[in-house]
Design a protein around this motif. Structure first.
Motif, PDB file in Angstrom:
ATOM      1  N   LEU A   1      10.405  -7.964   5.481  1.00 46.58           N
ATOM      2  CA  LEU A   1      10.074  -6.735   6.221  1.00 46.58           C
ATOM      3  C   LEU A   1      11.276  -5.806   6.333  1.00 46.58           C
ATOM      4  CD1 LEU A   1       7.668  -5.426   7.851  1.00 46.58           C
ATOM      5  CD2 LEU A   1       8.882  -6.170   9.910  1.00 46.58           C
ATOM      6  N   ARG A   2      10.996  -4.517   6.216  1.00 50.58           N
ATOM      7  CA  ARG A   2      12.012  -3.491   6.443  1.00 50.58           C
ATOM      8  C   ARG A   2      11.444  -2.467   7.433  1.00 50.58           C
ATOM      9  NH1 ARG A   2      13.945  -7.188   4.445  1.00 50.58           N
ATOM     10  NH2 ARG A   2      15.000  -7.372   2.436  1.00 50.58           N
ATOM     11  N   VAL A   3      12.336  -1.807   8.154  1.00 52.26           N
ATOM     12  CA  VAL A   3      11.928  -0.904   9.227  1.00 52.26           C
ATOM     13  C   VAL A   3      12.603   0.446   9.039  1.00 52.26           C
ATOM     14  CG1 VAL A   3      11.875  -0.543  11.725  1.00 52.26           C
ATOM     15  CG2 VAL A   3      11.745  -2.889  10.801  1.00 52.26           C
ATOM     16  N   LEU A   4      11.800   1.488   8.903  1.00 52.51           N
ATOM     17  CA  LEU A   4      12.344   2.846   8.844  1.00 52.51           C
ATOM     18  C   LEU A   4      11.916   3.592  10.101  1.00 52.51           C
ATOM     19  CD1 LEU A   4      13.763   5.157   7.199  1.00 52.51           C
ATOM     20  CD2 LEU A   4      11.464   5.774   6.389  1.00 52.51           C
ATOM     21  N   TYR A   5      12.893   3.913  10.960  1.00 48.16           N
ATOM     22  CA  TYR A   5      12.587   4.706  12.150  1.00 48.16           C
ATOM     23  C   TYR A   5      12.712   6.184  11.800  1.00 48.16           C
ATOM     24  CZ  TYR A   5      12.685   0.555  15.148  1.00 48.16           C
ATOM     25  OH  TYR A   5      12.412  -0.650  15.746  1.00 48.16           O
TER      26      TYR A   5
ATOM     27  N   SER B   1      15.366   4.882  23.233  1.00 46.99           N
ATOM     28  CA  SER B   1      16.726   4.981  22.691  1.00 46.99           C
ATOM     29  C   SER B   1      16.865   4.215  21.378  1.00 46.99           C
ATOM     30  CB  SER B   1      17.743   4.436  23.702  1.00 46.99           C
ATOM     31  OG  SER B   1      17.588   3.025  23.814  1.00 46.99           O
ATOM     32  N   ASP B   2      17.839   4.620  20.587  1.00 44.21           N
ATOM     33  CA  ASP B   2      18.130   3.898  19.348  1.00 44.21           C
ATOM     34  C   ASP B   2      18.446   2.436  19.648  1.00 44.21           C
ATOM     35  OD1 ASP B   2      17.797   6.313  18.151  1.00 44.21           O
ATOM     36  OD2 ASP B   2      19.812   6.453  17.313  1.00 44.21           O
ATOM     37  N   ARG B   3      19.083   2.209  20.777  1.00 46.01           N
ATOM     38  CA  ARG B   3      19.416   0.831  21.148  1.00 46.01           C
ATOM     39  C   ARG B   3      18.154  -0.004  21.369  1.00 46.01           C
ATOM     40  NH1 ARG B   3      23.103  -1.342  26.250  1.00 46.01           N
ATOM     41  NH2 ARG B   3      22.219  -3.427  26.147  1.00 46.01           N
ATOM     42  N   GLU B   4      17.174   0.577  22.080  1.00 46.93           N
ATOM     43  CA  GLU B   4      15.915  -0.142  22.285  1.00 46.93           C
ATOM     44  C   GLU B   4      15.226  -0.411  20.946  1.00 46.93           C
ATOM     45  OE1 GLU B   4      14.502   2.851  25.292  1.00 46.93           O
ATOM     46  OE2 GLU B   4      13.551   1.081  26.188  1.00 46.93           O
TER      47      GLU B   4
ATOM     48  N   ALA C   1       4.543  10.941  19.281  1.00 50.99           N
ATOM     49  CA  ALA C   1       5.168   9.688  19.741  1.00 50.99           C
ATOM     50  C   ALA C   1       6.687   9.845  19.838  1.00 50.99           C
ATOM     51  CB  ALA C   1       4.820   8.549  18.792  1.00 50.99           C
ATOM     52  N   PRO C   2       7.294   9.298  20.900  1.00 49.36           N
ATOM     53  CA  PRO C   2       8.756   9.377  21.029  1.00 49.36           C
ATOM     54  C   PRO C   2       9.473   8.688  19.870  1.00 49.36           C
ATOM     55  CG  PRO C   2       7.761   8.607  23.081  1.00 49.36           C
ATOM     56  CD  PRO C   2       6.659   8.645  22.058  1.00 49.36           C
ATOM     57  N   ALA C   3       8.915   7.572  19.410  1.00 50.24           N
ATOM     58  CA  ALA C   3       9.536   6.860  18.292  1.00 50.24           C
ATOM     59  C   ALA C   3       8.440   6.368  17.356  1.00 50.24           C
ATOM     60  CB  ALA C   3      10.365   5.677  18.782  1.00 50.24           C
ATOM     61  N   VAL C   4       8.772   6.363  16.073  1.00 50.29           N
ATOM     62  CA  VAL C   4       7.805   5.903  15.069  1.00 50.29           C
ATOM     63  C   VAL C   4       8.543   5.041  14.045  1.00 50.29           C
ATOM     64  CG1 VAL C   4       6.192   6.572  13.249  1.00 50.29           C
ATOM     65  CG2 VAL C   4       6.357   7.954  15.331  1.00 50.29           C
TER      66      VAL C   4
ATOM     67  N   VAL D   1      17.050  -2.268   8.906  1.00 55.67           N
ATOM     68  CA  VAL D   1      16.666  -1.100   9.710  1.00 55.67           C
ATOM     69  C   VAL D   1      17.377   0.146   9.202  1.00 55.67           C
ATOM     70  CG1 VAL D   1      16.590  -0.138  12.030  1.00 55.67           C
ATOM     71  CG2 VAL D   1      16.351  -2.609  11.703  1.00 55.67           C
ATOM     72  N   LYS D   2      16.582   1.169   8.899  1.00 46.51           N
ATOM     73  CA  LYS D   2      17.141   2.468   8.499  1.00 46.51           C
ATOM     74  C   LYS D   2      16.619   3.535   9.458  1.00 46.51           C
ATOM     75  CE  LYS D   2      18.687   0.627   4.536  1.00 46.51           C
ATOM     76  NZ  LYS D   2      20.119   0.313   4.340  1.00 46.51           N
ATOM     77  N   TRP D   3      17.325   4.657   9.499  1.00 44.17           N
ATOM     78  CA  TRP D   3      16.975   5.745  10.421  1.00 44.17           C
ATOM     79  C   TRP D   3      16.902   7.052   9.660  1.00 44.17           C
ATOM     80  CZ3 TRP D   3      16.780   4.113  15.622  1.00 44.17           C
ATOM     81  CH2 TRP D   3      17.320   2.856  15.856  1.00 44.17           C
ATOM     82  N   LEU D   4      15.922   7.845   9.994  1.00 45.10           N
ATOM     83  CA  LEU D   4      15.827   9.199   9.426  1.00 45.10           C
ATOM     84  C   LEU D   4      15.625  10.170  10.556  1.00 45.10           C
ATOM     85  CD1 LEU D   4      13.502   9.197   6.293  1.00 45.10           C
ATOM     86  CD2 LEU D   4      15.951   9.701   6.369  1.00 45.10           C
TER      87      LEU D   4
END
Lengths: 207, 207
Positions: free
Chosen positions: A62-66, A39-42, A91-94, B204-207
């Motif tokens: 650090l930056r995180v792009l899901y 989930s986005d929450r996780e 993968a379910p999430a990357v 955190v960003k989302w695509l």
């Protein structure tokens, strides 16, 4: 707010066996995942735990792009090296972990008592890149262990076309990719053999 | 031997609140330490836990030099930036974390099914340096959390003369310093205020 909590004296405790197993001794890099979504929450919580790890001068570059499955994920898959393509695709999430070339813009917020640091970083792009990549990479280590701390398996991969990913996802040049991390619940055949670790004597020296 | 354990299916578990507090949410960088010594056994165990964290192609380029108090410590103190000198001088234990420029010499041992990798790294010093520093820095992140997992406080410092430390301790050029980490039990005034973390939306960003 958690950010505002200030404790005079944190309690230091040894991590118990279950914690050691989950994060270090029993944990492994997963090669496959079940279709169970993350989930986005996780995914957000993975970050909000990892963010507490220390960085030089608190710069947190650090930056995180899901990148969600579907069209966006396909944009990433094509820049992965061959054997990583199917893994990223499935993968379910990357997460694409990157460093922010303008991390120093946040100095007034994250190190308000040393405002001069912003100008110093601005004036020295070479130092900024060295410091930014170093600290973001430390944070990538925290991030991988945070994935595991959430009962999930991580599949970190450095095998991808960095310039390709940067051009695809960060065309303005502000963020620069460091590592791609698959995240999910381990699937069939997730675990290869545990790879050998170096002998302690080849790593640790004493003076 | 722990190295030989192979589990078909590691158990994935969420880290409990005490573990989260010890490693992440409640942990802080210590500025002072009590005089309680840290045993060689504890220092070795910090490594033997941290070593399980993943690295690209299992290359494990991180190296650890523990510098005892006294004459050897003085050699290190003089290369630290000013405000770190007293901290390094007073810490019960200090690790110089470095990367091994010849980490690829261990390919036959740590990645025996891809022997060609040794020659590939040998032929490309630039790639080797990028890969070696990246993975050793990931491992430095694992190392800091492993210090905390042993109920000890860590004081990581990047404020030192890297060339000076390299010339002093690694004159043959094989190891290259990345980070200095004080280790011990927190002393009086160990904890400054918790520094602000960036807002999640800036990271955190989302695509």
């Amino acid at each position: 707010m958690t950010d505002m909590i200030e404790r005079v004296s944190p309690v230091l405790e040894r991590l118990d066996e279950r914690g050691r197993a989950a994060l270090f001794t029993d944990a492994r890099t997963a090669r496959t995942f079940t279709s169970t979504p993350v989930s986005d929450r996780e995914l957000l919580e993975i970050w909000t735990l990892a963010k507490w790890g220390p960085t030089s001068a608190n710069m947190q570059p650090l930056r995180v792009l899901y990148v969600r499955p579907g069209v966006q994920r396909e944009r990433l898959v094509r820049h992965m090296y061959e054997r990583n393509q199917v893994r990223v695709d499935a993968a379910p999430a990357v997460a694409v972990l990157a460093w922010d070339t303008r991390f120093h813009h946040y100095v007034p917020e994250i190190l308000p008592f040393r405002p001069e640091l912003q100008d110093m970083f601005e004036a020295d792009a070479e130092w900024r890149a060295a410091d930014g990549t170093f600290n973001a990479t430390l944070q990538a280590g925290y991030f991988i262990l945070s994935v595991r701390a959430h009962g999930l398996a991580a599949g970190p991969m450095s095998g991808f076309d960095v310039d390709g990913v940067n051009a695809e996802f960060f065309p303005d040049g502000r963020w620069r990719a460091l590592l791609v991390v698959n995240i999910g619940h381990p699937g069939e055949g997730a675990w290869g053999a545990r790879l050998t670790r170096l002998a302690d004597g080849d790593v640790v020296k004493w003076l």
